[in-house]
Design a protein around this motif. Structure first.
Motif, PDB file in Angstrom:
ATOM      1  N   SER A  15      -9.768   0.387   6.462  1.00  0.00           N
ATOM      2  CA  SER A  15      -9.035   1.678   7.389  1.00  0.00           C
ATOM      3  C   SER A  15      -8.577   2.056   6.412  1.00  0.00           C
ATOM      4  CB  SER A  15      -8.641   0.962   8.057  1.00  0.00           C
ATOM      5  OG  SER A  15      -7.751   0.027   8.119  1.00  0.00           O
ATOM      6  N   LEU A  16      -7.819   3.355   6.733  1.00  0.00           N
ATOM      7  CA  LEU A  16      -7.193   3.781   6.090  1.00  0.00           C
ATOM      8  C   LEU A  16      -5.230   3.400   6.454  1.00  0.00           C
ATOM      9  CD1 LEU A  16      -5.427   6.147   4.423  1.00  0.00           C
ATOM     10  CD2 LEU A  16      -5.233   7.700   6.989  1.00  0.00           C
ATOM     11  N   GLU A  17      -4.999   2.763   7.178  1.00  0.00           N
ATOM     12  CA  GLU A  17      -4.170   2.020   7.280  1.00  0.00           C
ATOM     13  C   GLU A  17      -3.961   0.635   6.313  1.00  0.00           C
ATOM     14  OE1 GLU A  17      -5.928   2.911   9.998  1.00  0.00           O
ATOM     15  OE2 GLU A  17      -4.675   2.876  11.886  1.00  0.00           O
ATOM     16  N   GLU A  18      -5.464   0.120   6.047  1.00  0.00           N
ATOM     17  CA  GLU A  18      -5.858  -1.079   5.099  1.00  0.00           C
ATOM     18  C   GLU A  18      -5.389  -0.410   3.457  1.00  0.00           C
ATOM     19  OE1 GLU A  18      -8.411  -4.131   7.774  1.00  0.00           O
ATOM     20  OE2 GLU A  18      -9.048  -3.058   6.798  1.00  0.00           O
ATOM     21  N   LEU A  19      -5.669   1.017   3.251  1.00  0.00           N
ATOM     22  CA  LEU A  19      -6.318   1.476   2.553  1.00  0.00           C
ATOM     23  C   LEU A  19      -4.113   1.559   1.850  1.00  0.00           C
ATOM     24  CD1 LEU A  19      -7.480   2.377  -0.238  1.00  0.00           C
ATOM     25  CD2 LEU A  19      -7.232   4.118   1.431  1.00  0.00           C
ATOM     26  N   ILE A  20      -3.923   2.317   2.785  1.00  0.00           N
ATOM     27  CA  ILE A  20      -1.985   2.085   2.520  1.00  0.00           C
ATOM     28  C   ILE A  20      -1.808   1.095   1.255  1.00  0.00           C
ATOM     29  CG2 ILE A  20       0.220   3.411   3.555  1.00  0.00           C
ATOM     30  CD1 ILE A  20      -1.552   4.749   5.331  1.00  0.00           C
ATOM     31  N   GLU A  21      -1.482   0.074   2.853  1.00  0.00           N
ATOM     32  CA  GLU A  21      -1.197  -1.330   2.929  1.00  0.00           C
ATOM     33  C   GLU A  21      -2.076  -1.746   0.769  1.00  0.00           C
ATOM     34  OE1 GLU A  21       0.759  -3.357   3.679  1.00  0.00           O
ATOM     35  OE2 GLU A  21       1.331  -1.804   5.729  1.00  0.00           O
ATOM     36  N   LEU A  22      -3.140  -1.393   0.618  1.00  0.00           N
ATOM     37  CA  LEU A  22      -3.378  -1.827  -0.249  1.00  0.00           C
ATOM     38  C   LEU A  22      -3.057  -1.451  -1.750  1.00  0.00           C
ATOM     39  CD1 LEU A  22      -7.746  -2.215   0.104  1.00  0.00           C
ATOM     40  CD2 LEU A  22      -5.431  -4.153  -0.227  1.00  0.00           C
ATOM     41  N   CYS A  23      -2.310   0.233  -1.654  1.00  0.00           N
ATOM     42  CA  CYS A  23      -1.666   1.024  -2.519  1.00  0.00           C
ATOM     43  C   CYS A  23      -0.166   0.641  -2.358  1.00  0.00           C
ATOM     44  CB  CYS A  23      -2.550   2.306  -2.679  1.00  0.00           C
ATOM     45  SG  CYS A  23      -3.864   2.307  -2.574  1.00  0.00           S
ATOM     46  N   ASP A  24       0.293   0.850  -3.415  1.00  0.00           N
ATOM     47  CA  ASP A  24       1.730  -0.295  -3.304  1.00  0.00           C
ATOM     48  C   ASP A  24       2.414   0.980  -3.586  1.00  0.00           C
ATOM     49  OD1 ASP A  24       1.950  -3.260  -2.675  1.00  0.00           O
ATOM     50  OD2 ASP A  24       1.555  -2.714  -5.121  1.00  0.00           O
ATOM     51  N   SER A  25       2.583   2.190  -4.216  1.00  0.00           N
ATOM     52  CA  SER A  25       3.181   3.384  -4.804  1.00  0.00           C
ATOM     53  C   SER A  25       3.156   3.855  -3.669  1.00  0.00           C
ATOM     54  CB  SER A  25       3.402   3.294  -5.703  1.00  0.00           C
ATOM     55  OG  SER A  25       1.814   4.219  -5.828  1.00  0.00           O
ATOM     56  N   CYS A  26       2.201   4.428  -2.671  1.00  0.00           N
ATOM     57  CA  CYS A  26       1.836   6.236  -2.069  1.00  0.00           C
ATOM     58  C   CYS A  26       2.341   6.153  -0.783  1.00  0.00           C
ATOM     59  CB  CYS A  26       0.187   5.364  -1.702  1.00  0.00           C
ATOM     60  SG  CYS A  26      -0.021   4.606  -0.162  1.00  0.00           S
ATOM     61  N   PHE A  27       3.320   5.501   0.083  1.00  0.00           N
ATOM     62  CA  PHE A  27       3.785   5.840   1.356  1.00  0.00           C
ATOM     63  C   PHE A  27       5.260   5.856   0.760  1.00  0.00           C
ATOM     64  CE2 PHE A  27       5.336   4.459   5.204  1.00  0.00           C
ATOM     65  CZ  PHE A  27       4.136   5.401   6.547  1.00  0.00           C
ATOM     66  N   GLY A  28       5.508   6.773   1.751  1.00  0.00           N
ATOM     67  CA  GLY A  28       7.043   7.490   1.312  1.00  0.00           C
ATOM     68  C   GLY A  28       7.460   8.375   2.790  1.00  0.00           C
ATOM     69  N   LYS A  29       8.411   8.609   2.692  1.00  0.00           N
ATOM     70  CA  LYS A  29       9.246   9.454   3.483  1.00  0.00           C
ATOM     71  C   LYS A  29      10.269  10.946   3.262  1.00  0.00           C
ATOM     72  CE  LYS A  29      13.494   6.595   4.632  1.00  0.00           C
ATOM     73  NZ  LYS A  29      13.526   5.562   5.195  1.00  0.00           N
ATOM     74  N   SER A  30      10.105  12.283   3.822  1.00  0.00           N
ATOM     75  CA  SER A  30      10.906  12.969   3.862  1.00  0.00           C
ATOM     76  C   SER A  30      11.935  13.064   5.096  1.00  0.00           C
ATOM     77  CB  SER A  30      10.072  14.281   4.139  1.00  0.00           C
ATOM     78  OG  SER A  30      11.483  15.374   3.763  1.00  0.00           O
TER      79      SER A  30
END
Length: 394
Positions: free
Chosen positions: A174-189
């Motif tokens: 799933s997209l949630e699992e893909l985000i968990e697999l990719c360390d550097s992709c998550f952030g915030k503004s």
């Protein structure tokens, strides 16, 4: 849960002139697609730039100048982005977050706060490359259908969605699992600060959550932790001599998916026997079955077993044993699997992937020394005459 993919175009690399988005459900079915033209109140400077390639937008400049200014759309954009139950994705989205921040500052508006996932960083980790890849190039690499127009913000948003959808499909996640697999992709503004999450902090949180035992399924964060453990696990003491030595194994999803803690213990024991656990069932020497029933009492189907039987029918040699047989070889009970100590945090840290270098191509023909007669040997008088003429010219 819904997904929001958005993209912004600027007239000069700073001032927003177009905002486009696509909203989908968690199966990537498009629920809404729209683009908004905005008067940037500045000149267009997208061609002939010494520090960048020419960029051509879909709409003529006159369309943007006839549009309303950013404050007119602010409330709707803020409501769209700050919608409570959604994941937001964009390609190089920190740039888009920066454009929104600049617009809010310019017109003295409250910042738009949101968390995001960056598909550019996702693709870099997915493809195991270190450089940043444009949306168009990433789409071509994934064989994603090109939109009718590039640099039309709603079409670029859809291309981003299809890129992410393609990665999820290939990884079967799933997209949630893909985000968990990719360390550097998550952030915030948040409050005019744009940051990406720190890996060490996220890793520690994942480890503590996994160790707590609140979730014992191999899903979401635990799925990522399980993959990391497969990379980081090491044998404890001397190798145990058994029929599992130098073999690779995979266990039925009927057991694996609902027994995270026990699977960690199982993988550790297999490693102690110099055996390897591979999640792609058809790549193994041994497949371990496990019967299970669903809530209605029906035998639960295991997709891995089907793949194993398919490759066996094609001639591959894979031994099938029961889960009880495996426990007997390992000299352990299922209860003991669940009470073994939780692995140390160092076993879960991701190994850096080696960079792949292109191999030098070998020449098609080997260059050999010529041993036959030369033209000078065949035509001595002609070459003597030519030599004399050259000497005279000198």
């Amino acid at each position: 849960m819904r997904y929001l993919f958005f993209d912004i175009e600027c007239c000069n690399g700073r001032n927003i002139c177009e905002f486009g988005y696509v909203i989908t459900d968690d199966k990537f079915n498009i629920l809404e697609k729209k683009d908004i033209t905005i008067n940037p109140e500045n000149k267009f400077n997208l061609t002939g730039r010494p520090d960048g390639r020419d960029l051509y937008l879909y709409y003529p400049e006159s369309t943007y100048y006839r549009s309303n200014k950013f404050p007119y759309f602010y409330e709707n954009i803020k409501k769209l982005i700050e919608y409570p139950d959604q994941l937001i994705v964009g390609h190089a989205i920190s740039n888009d977050a920066g454009f929104l921040r600049s617009a809010c500052r310019r017109y003295k508006l409250d910042p738009i706060n949101f968390k995001f996932a960056d598909s550019q960083r996702m693709f870099s980790e997915f493809a195991n490359i270190r450089k940043s890849i444009s949306l168009e190039t990433a789409g071509e690499n994934m064989n994603v259908e090109k939109p009718k127009y590039l640099h039309k913000s709603d079409d670029d948003s859809e291309l981003t969605m299809n890129l992410v959808k393609g990665m999820c499909k290939q990884l079967d996640c799933s997209l949630e699992e893909l985000i968990e697999l990719c360390d550097s992709c998550f952030g915030k503004s948040e409050n005019n600060q744009i940051t990406y999450d720190d890996f060490e902090i996220r890793q520690q949180k994942r480890y503590e959550a996994a160790k707590s035992g609140v979730n014992n399924t191999v899903k979401g964060r635990n799925y990522r932790m399980f993959l990391q453990f497969l990379d980081g696990v090491k044998p404890q003491g001397d190798i145990v001599e058994s029929d599992l030595n130098d073999k690779s194994l995979c266990v039925s999803l009927n057991y694996e998916i609902g027994h995270f803690k026990e699977m960690l213990s199982l993988v550790q024991l297999l490693t102690n026997h110099n055996a390897t656990y591979k999640m792609r069932a058809s790549d193994n020497d041994i497949f371990v079955t496990c019967d299970a029933k669903d809530d209605e009492g029906n035998i639960r189907h295991c997709s891995r077993l089907k793949h194993v039987n398919d490759v066996i029918a094609e001639g591959k040699n894979i031994k099938i044993i029961s889960f009880d047989e495996l426990l007997k070889i390992l000299n352990v009970t299922e209860e003991e699997l669940s009470t073994m100590p939780f692995p140390d945090a160092s076993s879960f840290y991701k190994k850096a992937k080696p960079r792949q270098r292109a191999k030098k191509k070998e020449p098609k023909f080997e260059k050999k020394e010529f041993k036959g007669p030369t033209l000078g040997d065949l035509f001595p008088d002609l070459f003597k005459k030519l030599k004399n003429e050259i000497d005279e010219d000198k």
